[in-house]
Scaffold this motif. Sequence first.
Motif, mmCIF file in Angstrom:
data_model
loop_
_atom_site.group_PDB
_atom_site.id
_atom_site.type_symbol
_atom_site.label_atom_id
_atom_site.label_comp_id
_atom_site.label_asym_id
_atom_site.label_seq_id
_atom_site.Cartn_x
_atom_site.Cartn_y
_atom_site.Cartn_z
ATOM 1 N N GLY A 65 0.827 -1.204 0.000
ATOM 2 C CA GLY A 65 0.000 0.000 0.000
ATOM 3 C C GLY A 65 0.858 1.248 0.000
ATOM 4 N N PRO A 66 0.250 2.385 -0.184
ATOM 5 C CA PRO A 66 1.017 3.638 -0.208
ATOM 6 C C PRO A 66 1.627 3.952 1.154
ATOM 7 N N SER A 67 2.749 4.602 1.119
ATOM 8 C CA SER A 67 3.381 5.053 2.359
ATOM 9 C C SER A 67 3.634 6.552 2.249
ATOM 10 N N SER A 68 3.775 7.192 3.367
ATOM 11 C CA SER A 68 4.013 8.634 3.327
ATOM 12 C C SER A 68 4.936 9.022 4.462
ATOM 13 N N ALA A 69 5.614 10.111 4.264
ATOM 14 C CA ALA A 69 6.501 10.622 5.310
ATOM 15 C C ALA A 69 5.689 11.453 6.286
ATOM 16 N N ILE A 70 6.065 11.385 7.550
ATOM 17 C CA ILE A 70 5.442 12.241 8.554
ATOM 18 C C ILE A 70 6.180 13.568 8.518
ATOM 19 N N GLU A 71 5.441 14.639 8.421
ATOM 20 C CA GLU A 71 6.060 15.957 8.323
ATOM 21 C C GLU A 71 6.806 16.297 9.608
ATOM 22 N N MET A 72 8.029 16.781 9.436
ATOM 23 C CA MET A 72 8.827 17.178 10.599
ATOM 24 C C MET A 72 8.252 18.437 11.216
ATOM 25 N N THR A 73 8.416 18.537 12.519
ATOM 26 C CA THR A 73 8.017 19.751 13.216
ATOM 27 C C THR A 73 8.987 20.861 12.843
ATOM 28 N N ASP A 74 8.456 22.012 12.515
ATOM 29 C CA ASP A 74 9.302 23.158 12.212
ATOM 30 C C ASP A 74 9.621 23.860 13.532
ATOM 31 N N HIS A 75 10.740 23.484 14.138
ATOM 32 C CA HIS A 75 11.103 24.015 15.447
ATOM 33 C C HIS A 75 11.341 25.525 15.406
ATOM 34 N N HIS A 76 11.833 26.012 14.283
ATOM 35 C CA HIS A 76 12.085 27.443 14.119
ATOM 36 C C HIS A 76 10.769 28.213 14.199
ATOM 37 N N SER A 77 9.771 27.735 13.467
ATOM 38 C CA SER A 77 8.461 28.376 13.471
ATOM 39 C C SER A 77 7.811 28.287 14.851
ATOM 40 N N GLU A 78 7.941 27.144 15.500
ATOM 41 C CA GLU A 78 7.373 26.971 16.838
ATOM 42 C C GLU A 78 8.031 27.911 17.847
ATOM 43 N N ALA A 79 9.349 28.103 17.728
ATOM 44 C CA ALA A 79 10.066 29.010 18.633
ATOM 45 C C ALA A 79 9.622 30.455 18.396
ATOM 46 N N GLU A 80 9.407 30.822 17.136
ATOM 47 C CA GLU A 80 8.920 32.170 16.837
ATOM 48 C C GLU A 80 7.530 32.391 17.426
ATOM 49 N N LYS A 81 6.651 31.396 17.300
ATOM 50 C CA LYS A 81 5.297 31.513 17.861
ATOM 51 C C LYS A 81 5.360 31.675 19.377
ATOM 52 N N ALA A 82 6.224 30.889 20.028
ATOM 53 C CA ALA A 82 6.358 30.989 21.485
ATOM 54 C C ALA A 82 6.864 32.373 21.886
ATOM 55 N N PHE A 83 7.805 32.923 21.107
ATOM 56 C CA PHE A 83 8.328 34.258 21.395
ATOM 57 C C PHE A 83 7.230 35.305 21.254
ATOM 58 N N ILE A 84 6.421 35.209 20.212
ATOM 59 C CA ILE A 84 5.329 36.162 19.996
ATOM 60 C C ILE A 84 4.332 36.084 21.155
#
Length: 130
Positions: A65-84
């Motif tokens: 069957g089809p397989s797919s990659a799990i999207e990596m967490t964008d730690h940079h974006s998450e850190a920016e959101k936490a800073f905001i």
Amino acid sequence: MSSLTLRREAKILVCDGKTALLLRNVGPPGQEKFEVEMSLRHDLPSHSAEMGSGRPGLVGQTLGGPSSAIEMTDHHSEAEKAFIKDALKSFTALLSRDIDTQAVIVAPPKALAVIRSEEHTSELQSHSFI
């Protein structure tokens, strides 16, 4: 384009994912003069890869069957959101000293999206925004 007139003691948050300025207008309306109440800076690595580890895992189905990659967490974006969010908390604390303070937030669209998602849990609703 209409002009913006700020009252004396108006509070302004200028923020993106890396820096934030909390300002106060000390000048009369029409002759605004800003004092920095607080300056925040978040030094992030230039690439998200420097903040995360490993590569994404795979999710697959058996029997070809089809397989797919799990999207990596964008730690940079998450850190920016936490800073905001932290900058918004500081701004809210500054506003809480005076209930009828005029408030202004200046931010790029991505930062405004984060701020809007937090607005319902903060005390910002009691202030007049421009």
